[in-house]
Every structure is written in structure tokens, then in C-alpha cells.
Enzyme design. Structure first.
Site, PDB file in Angstrom:
ATOM      1  N   HIS A 176       0.413  -1.717  -0.233  1.00 38.28           N
ATOM      2  CA  HIS A 176       0.152   0.474   0.271  1.00 38.28           C
ATOM      3  C   HIS A 176       1.151   0.755   0.280  1.00 38.28           C
ATOM      4  CE1 HIS A 176      -3.242  -2.438   1.902  1.00 38.28           C
ATOM      5  NE2 HIS A 176      -3.520  -2.281   1.236  1.00 38.28           N
ATOM      6  N   LYS A 224     -17.544  -5.832   7.581  1.00 44.02           N
ATOM      7  CA  LYS A 224     -16.792  -6.590   8.338  1.00 44.02           C
ATOM      8  C   LYS A 224     -15.573  -6.093   9.395  1.00 44.02           C
ATOM      9  CE  LYS A 224     -13.272  -6.735   4.572  1.00 44.02           C
ATOM     10  NZ  LYS A 224     -13.138  -7.111   3.390  1.00 44.02           N
ATOM     11  N   ARG A 262      -2.309  -6.234  -8.280  1.00 40.77           N
ATOM     12  CA  ARG A 262      -0.750  -6.800  -7.859  1.00 40.77           C
ATOM     13  C   ARG A 262      -0.817  -7.912  -8.463  1.00 40.77           C
ATOM     14  NH1 ARG A 262      -2.933  -7.896  -2.037  1.00 40.77           N
ATOM     15  NH2 ARG A 262      -4.423  -7.880  -2.648  1.00 40.77           N
ATOM     16  N   SER A 301      -2.771  -7.838   3.413  1.00 45.77           N
ATOM     17  CA  SER A 301      -3.225  -7.539   4.908  1.00 45.77           C
ATOM     18  C   SER A 301      -3.719  -8.302   5.800  1.00 45.77           C
ATOM     19  CB  SER A 301      -4.430  -6.349   5.049  1.00 45.77           C
ATOM     20  OG  SER A 301      -4.586  -5.310   4.220  1.00 45.77           O
TER      21      SER A 301
HETATM   22  O1  PNS Z   1      -8.533  -2.915   0.753  1.00 40.83           O
HETATM   23  P1  PNS Z   1     -10.152  -3.255  -0.171  1.00 40.83           P
HETATM   24  O2  PNS Z   1     -10.841  -4.176   0.680  1.00 40.83           O
HETATM   25  O3  PNS Z   1      -9.742  -3.831  -1.335  1.00 40.83           O
HETATM   26  O4  PNS Z   1     -10.487  -1.981  -0.654  1.00 40.83           O
HETATM   27  C1  PNS Z   1     -12.490  -1.920  -0.554  1.00 40.83           C
HETATM   28  C2  PNS Z   1     -13.134  -0.385  -0.688  1.00 40.83           C
HETATM   29  C3  PNS Z   1     -12.910   0.012   0.219  1.00 40.83           C
HETATM   30  C4  PNS Z   1     -12.159   0.336  -1.705  1.00 40.83           C
HETATM   31  C5  PNS Z   1     -13.975  -1.147  -1.305  1.00 40.83           C
HETATM   32  O5  PNS Z   1     -15.190  -1.530  -0.618  1.00 40.83           O
HETATM   33  C6  PNS Z   1     -14.900   0.822  -1.461  1.00 40.83           C
HETATM   34  O6  PNS Z   1     -14.660   1.427  -1.816  1.00 40.83           O
HETATM   35  N1  PNS Z   1     -15.888   0.812  -0.052  1.00 40.83           N
HETATM   36  C7  PNS Z   1     -16.561   1.581  -0.100  1.00 40.83           C
HETATM   37  C8  PNS Z   1     -18.770   1.348  -0.851  1.00 40.83           C
HETATM   38  C9  PNS Z   1     -18.591   1.301  -1.694  1.00 40.83           C
HETATM   39  O7  PNS Z   1     -18.840   2.847  -2.463  1.00 40.83           O
HETATM   40  N2  PNS Z   1     -18.933   0.549  -2.571  1.00 40.83           N
HETATM   41  C10 PNS Z   1     -19.434  -0.274  -3.561  1.00 40.83           C
HETATM   42  C11 PNS Z   1     -17.846  -0.202  -4.947  1.00 40.83           C
HETATM   43  S1  PNS Z   1     -18.254  -0.278  -6.513  1.00 40.83           S
END
Ligand code: PNS
Length: 161
Positions: A17, A41, A90, A128
Site C-alpha cells: 500500500h 467486516k 498486484r 493485509s
Molecule cells: O482494501 P479493500 O478491502 O480492497 O478496499 C475495498 C474498498 C474499501 C475500496 C471498497 O469496498 C469500497 O469502495 N467501499 C466503499 C463502499 C462503496 O463505495 N462500495 C461500492 C464499490 S463499487
């Protein structure tokens, strides 16, 4: 002023990150690293702990700030006037989810682009989830996460155990 949001769970932030943040910080005027809270979560670290670690390890980048957000990413991005969302890619295995998210975010907010950045190859296998598993099982994680995060993992898992 071109501002980008770098969103994620950051539970916790890894060297991968951080490498993406360093790259994004050279491409945009400002970066907001945005830690998403997900009630479904909860994760290992509280939102306050994640943000605190993110702030410590991004202190050296003058154009990077850290924020927590609830709700839709594109709404948070629009509210800050962002032109882009940055995501790290990645491996091929990341692609399907990232592609789906990028297209859905574009559908919800056509003015915000998703920009994919690739971390240094030695970070491509770090996640993570795996770092937490290694730490939980007593393995050393110092190579994979910044020092304050490795300390926090040791402390947290000692308290938890
Ligand atoms: O580190 P991660 O878990 O891969 O991140 C995922 C994240 C937080 C970027 C994604 O779940 C997100 O954007 N969550 C916010 C809610 C949202 O906008 N959801 C619709 C995404 S299409």
C-alpha cells in the site's frame, strides 16, 4: 489542483500500500488515503487504529492526508473534488474485482476515473489478510509492513491472545 483518493480497508496498511501511495503522490497534487469502515467486516484494527497507523507512516509525504469514510466511495470522492480513485493491482487475481468496482464506480459517478498502479514486484504477494495470518501464527512480519504496524500487530495479537 488534481486530487486523488486512495481507498481501502487498510487493516492494516502494508508496504505494498505504501509503495502505491508513494507512486500516487508523484502523479497527483494531493492524495487522500481513505480508510473505509465496513460494519459487516469489522476487521482486526479499529478505524481509529487504522487511521492512526496510516497517519504515522504517511507523515513524510507532504501532499498525502488520511481520512476515514462511511458510505459510497464515489460520494466521498465527489465531496472532496477528486478527479481520480487510485487502486493497486498486484496480479491477475486482483483484476476481476477491481474491474467490476471501477466500472460500477464509473456508472455511479462518470466524472471520476480509476487509475491502477502496480507496486514494486517484491510487494506483489503481500496482502493485509496474509500478514495478519502470519502475525497471528507467530511469524515475523517486519519485511511486509512498516515498523509501527509490525509493533501494533505484535501488541494487538498479544493482547488478543
Ligand atoms: O482494501 P479493500 O478491502 O480492497 O478496499 C475495498 C474498498 C474499501 C475500496 C471498497 O469496498 C469500497 O469502495 N467501499 C466503499 C463502499 C462503496 O463505495 N462500495 C461500492 C464499490 S463499487
Amino acid at each position: 489542483m488534481r486530487l486523488a483518493i486512495y481507498p481501502g480497508s487498510f487493516d492494516p496498511i502494508t508496504n505494498g500500500h505504501l509503495d502505491v501511495i508513494a507512486r500516487a503522490a508523484t502523479l497527483f497534487d494531493e492524495i487522500i488515503v481513505a480508510a473505509a469502515s465496513n460494519e459487516a467486516k469489522p476487521g482486526l484494527f479499529s478505524m481509529e487504529e487504522r487511521v492512526d497507523m496510516l497517519r504515522q507512516v504517511t507523515e513524510r509525504f507532504p501532499n498525502v492526508s488520511v481520512s476515514a469514510f462511511n458510505g459510497l466511495l464515489v460520494e466521498f470522492a465527489s465531496a472532496h473534488g477528486a478527479v481520480a480513485v487510485v487502486r493497486g493491482l498486484r496480479a491477475i487475481s486482483d483484476f476481476e474485482f477491481e474491474f467490476q468496482m471501477a466500472l460500477m464506480n464509473r456508472k455511479l459517478q462518470p466524472n471520476i476515473e480509476t487509475v491502477f498502479l502496480t507496486p514494486r514486484e517484491e510487494y506483489t504477494y503481500i496482502s493485509s489478510r496474509i500478514v495478519k495470518e502470519i502475525a497471528r501464527l507467530g511469524g515475523a512480519v517486519d519485511e511486509f509492513v512498516p515498523a509501527p504496524v509490525a509493533d501494533a500487530l505484535r501488541k494487538k495479537l498479544r493482547i488478543a491472545g
